[in-house]
Enzyme design. Structure first.
Site, PDB file in Angstrom:
ATOM      1  N   TYR A  28      36.501  63.072  50.177  1.00  0.00           N
ATOM      2  CA  TYR A  28      35.250  63.747  50.355  1.00  0.00           C
ATOM      3  C   TYR A  28      35.432  64.247  51.846  1.00  0.00           C
ATOM      4  O   TYR A  28      35.010  65.208  52.129  1.00  0.00           O
ATOM      5  CB  TYR A  28      34.266  62.709  50.520  1.00  0.00           C
ATOM      6  N   ASN A  50      27.376  67.048  39.572  1.00  0.00           N
ATOM      7  CA  ASN A  50      28.409  67.384  38.588  1.00  0.00           C
ATOM      8  C   ASN A  50      28.542  68.677  38.041  1.00  0.00           C
ATOM      9  O   ASN A  50      27.364  69.083  37.253  1.00  0.00           O
ATOM     10  CB  ASN A  50      28.131  66.538  37.275  1.00  0.00           C
ATOM     11  N   CYS A  58      36.533  66.881  39.778  1.00  0.00           N
ATOM     12  CA  CYS A  58      35.868  66.025  40.748  1.00  0.00           C
ATOM     13  C   CYS A  58      36.343  64.598  40.465  1.00  0.00           C
ATOM     14  O   CYS A  58      36.069  63.621  41.698  1.00  0.00           O
ATOM     15  CB  CYS A  58      34.488  66.124  40.722  1.00  0.00           C
ATOM     16  N   HIS A  59      37.257  64.394  39.549  1.00  0.00           N
ATOM     17  CA  HIS A  59      37.840  63.061  39.398  1.00  0.00           C
ATOM     18  C   HIS A  59      39.084  63.032  40.283  1.00  0.00           C
ATOM     19  O   HIS A  59      39.455  61.829  40.679  1.00  0.00           O
ATOM     20  CB  HIS A  59      38.416  62.952  38.171  1.00  0.00           C
ATOM     21  N   GLU A  85      47.474  61.542  35.348  1.00  0.00           N
ATOM     22  CA  GLU A  85      48.174  62.823  36.111  1.00  0.00           C
ATOM     23  C   GLU A  85      49.399  62.147  37.047  1.00  0.00           C
ATOM     24  O   GLU A  85      49.988  62.918  37.916  1.00  0.00           O
ATOM     25  CB  GLU A  85      46.998  63.338  37.102  1.00  0.00           C
TER      26      GLU A  85
END
Length: 105
Positions: A28, A50, A58-59, A85
């Site tokens: 952030y 969102n 945004c994850h 990922e």
DNA sequence: TATTTGACCAAGA
DNA sequence: ATCTTGGCCAAAT
């Protein structure tokens, strides 16, 4: 024509976030910094509103200390997506954040 | 216009 | 290492 500021702070956040590739994360604070701002809390607000998941990833936004922060669809889902990922999550936080952090500059 | 709200952050009574 | 506190700032109320 568009309005005077045609991009809200939140929209700028989404734009910058699109640069973060799969397998990398940002924070952030880093997003705020990339926008030459200290509004890291407002970055969180933007993520919560969102945009389109998962178009805007945004994850991949986590806290400065490596903890995961929040996720509209639930933090467990966020953790799973990051693991998928290839990001190492231990005890609900990204281990070795510095290695997985994407650098905007 | 003023107040409240948050997916935050850094410092440490 | 964990928890609390005060500060931060854009958006929503």
């Amino acid at each position: 024509m568009s309005s005077m500021s045609n991009k809200t702070f939140a929209e700028k956040c989404y734009s910058i976030l699109l640069k973060v590739p799969e397998g990398k994360v940002t924070t952030y604070k880093d997003i705020a910094h990339a926008l030459d701002s200290k509004a890291y809390r407002a970055v969180g607000m933007a993520m919560s509103k969102n945009p389109n998941i998962p178009t805007v990833p945004c994850h991949r936004v986590v806290c400065s200390d490596g903890s995961l922060g929040g996720y509209a669809l639930g933090v467990p889902r966020k953790a799973q997506m990051l693991k998928d990922e290839g990001i190492d999550i231990r005890s609900g936080a990204v281990s070795d954040l510095d290695n997985f952090r994407y650098r905007f500059t």
